[in-house]
Design a protein around this motif. Sequence first.
Motif, PDB file in Angstrom:
ATOM      1  N   GLY A 174       0.820  -0.851   0.157  1.00  0.00           N
ATOM      2  CA  GLY A 174      -0.358   0.064  -0.160  1.00  0.00           C
ATOM      3  C   GLY A 174       0.715   1.234  -0.178  1.00  0.00           C
ATOM      4  N   ASP A 175       1.533   0.891   0.810  1.00  0.00           N
ATOM      5  CA  ASP A 175       3.085   2.402   1.071  1.00  0.00           C
ATOM      6  C   ASP A 175       3.109   2.688  -0.330  1.00  0.00           C
ATOM      7  OD1 ASP A 175       2.640   2.799   3.390  1.00  0.00           O
ATOM      8  OD2 ASP A 175       4.784   1.679   4.708  1.00  0.00           O
ATOM      9  N   ILE A 176       3.919   1.499  -1.347  1.00  0.00           N
ATOM     10  CA  ILE A 176       4.220   1.903  -2.305  1.00  0.00           C
ATOM     11  C   ILE A 176       3.303   2.588  -3.521  1.00  0.00           C
ATOM     12  CG2 ILE A 176       4.816   0.325  -4.970  1.00  0.00           C
ATOM     13  CD1 ILE A 176       6.670  -1.418  -2.449  1.00  0.00           C
ATOM     14  N   LEU A 177       2.666   1.695  -3.431  1.00  0.00           N
ATOM     15  CA  LEU A 177       1.202   2.430  -4.326  1.00  0.00           C
ATOM     16  C   LEU A 177       0.979   3.600  -4.538  1.00  0.00           C
ATOM     17  CD1 LEU A 177      -0.810   1.733  -6.581  1.00  0.00           C
ATOM     18  CD2 LEU A 177      -2.591   0.807  -4.405  1.00  0.00           C
ATOM     19  N   PHE A 178       1.210   4.063  -2.934  1.00  0.00           N
ATOM     20  CA  PHE A 178       0.648   5.446  -2.500  1.00  0.00           C
ATOM     21  C   PHE A 178       1.926   6.463  -3.359  1.00  0.00           C
ATOM     22  CE2 PHE A 178       1.585   9.483  -0.196  1.00  0.00           C
ATOM     23  CZ  PHE A 178      -0.106   9.686  -0.399  1.00  0.00           C
ATOM     24  N   VAL A 179       2.562   6.373  -2.503  1.00  0.00           N
ATOM     25  CA  VAL A 179       4.357   6.928  -3.259  1.00  0.00           C
ATOM     26  C   VAL A 179       3.891   7.000  -5.106  1.00  0.00           C
ATOM     27  CG1 VAL A 179       6.857   7.248  -3.164  1.00  0.00           C
ATOM     28  CG2 VAL A 179       5.352   6.491  -1.571  1.00  0.00           C
ATOM     29  N   LEU A 180       4.043   5.662  -5.745  1.00  0.00           N
ATOM     30  CA  LEU A 180       3.978   4.996  -7.111  1.00  0.00           C
ATOM     31  C   LEU A 180       2.649   6.703  -7.758  1.00  0.00           C
ATOM     32  CD1 LEU A 180       4.954   3.890  -9.332  1.00  0.00           C
ATOM     33  CD2 LEU A 180       3.168   2.600  -9.166  1.00  0.00           C
ATOM     34  N   ILE A 181       1.992   7.043  -7.128  1.00  0.00           N
ATOM     35  CA  ILE A 181       0.632   7.077  -7.451  1.00  0.00           C
ATOM     36  C   ILE A 181       0.860   9.130  -7.161  1.00  0.00           C
ATOM     37  CG2 ILE A 181      -1.540   8.297  -7.242  1.00  0.00           C
ATOM     38  CD1 ILE A 181      -2.528   5.157  -6.436  1.00  0.00           C
ATOM     39  N   CYS A 182       1.975   9.077  -5.677  1.00  0.00           N
ATOM     40  CA  CYS A 182       2.385  11.060  -6.236  1.00  0.00           C
ATOM     41  C   CYS A 182       3.105  10.534  -6.976  1.00  0.00           C
ATOM     42  CB  CYS A 182       2.448  10.776  -5.276  1.00  0.00           C
ATOM     43  SG  CYS A 182       1.633  10.191  -3.637  1.00  0.00           S
ATOM     44  N   PHE A 183       3.843   9.969  -7.522  1.00  0.00           N
ATOM     45  CA  PHE A 183       5.026  10.354  -8.404  1.00  0.00           C
ATOM     46  C   PHE A 183       4.172   9.655  -9.708  1.00  0.00           C
ATOM     47  CE2 PHE A 183       9.544   8.133  -9.854  1.00  0.00           C
ATOM     48  CZ  PHE A 183      10.176   9.358  -9.807  1.00  0.00           C
ATOM     49  N   ALA A 184       3.799   9.265 -10.483  1.00  0.00           N
ATOM     50  CA  ALA A 184       2.808   9.354 -11.433  1.00  0.00           C
ATOM     51  C   ALA A 184       1.786  10.993 -11.525  1.00  0.00           C
ATOM     52  CB  ALA A 184       1.919   8.293 -11.434  1.00  0.00           C
ATOM     53  N   ASN A 185       1.205  11.191 -10.138  1.00  0.00           N
ATOM     54  CA  ASN A 185       0.152  12.164 -10.639  1.00  0.00           C
ATOM     55  C   ASN A 185       1.545  13.932 -10.676  1.00  0.00           C
ATOM     56  OD1 ASN A 185      -1.389  11.649 -10.563  1.00  0.00           O
ATOM     57  ND2 ASN A 185      -2.147  11.760  -7.784  1.00  0.00           N
ATOM     58  N   SER A 186       3.188  13.260  -9.777  1.00  0.00           N
ATOM     59  CA  SER A 186       3.900  14.734 -10.163  1.00  0.00           C
ATOM     60  C   SER A 186       4.340  14.719 -11.640  1.00  0.00           C
ATOM     61  CB  SER A 186       4.412  14.399  -8.835  1.00  0.00           C
ATOM     62  OG  SER A 186       5.970  13.698  -9.592  1.00  0.00           O
TER      63      SER A 186
END
Length: 122
Positions: A76-88
Amino acid sequence: MNSEVIKNVSQKTMRQMQQEVDAYISQFKEGYFSPLAMLARLSEEVGELSREVNHFYGEKPKKDSEEERTMEQEMGDILFVLICFANSLEIDLEEAFTLVMNKFHTRDKDRWTRIEGDEEHD
């Protein structure tokens, strides 16, 4: 996590998850971290998942003093950070997923040995 929360999470599209993360991050002046910081954070989270996998499947048992974390939490932490990365970077993860699956269905379609009778996925 109760079953109702799991049910609601499992019904979200990737686009909805990206929008939810963006709404969360947008409430802070700092906003998204830089791409390099995001990559470092993603690497850190993958390391934490690696540690959990090693504790569960490897030869290194968890110390009594170590916090109980689950692979589910770490993913879940990885998914959250990956989503942040993609959004940015303004990357649509649904589109990215479609591109990679197309690659597997075309370039890599004969790479592995299929289970006999599995014509559904051809």
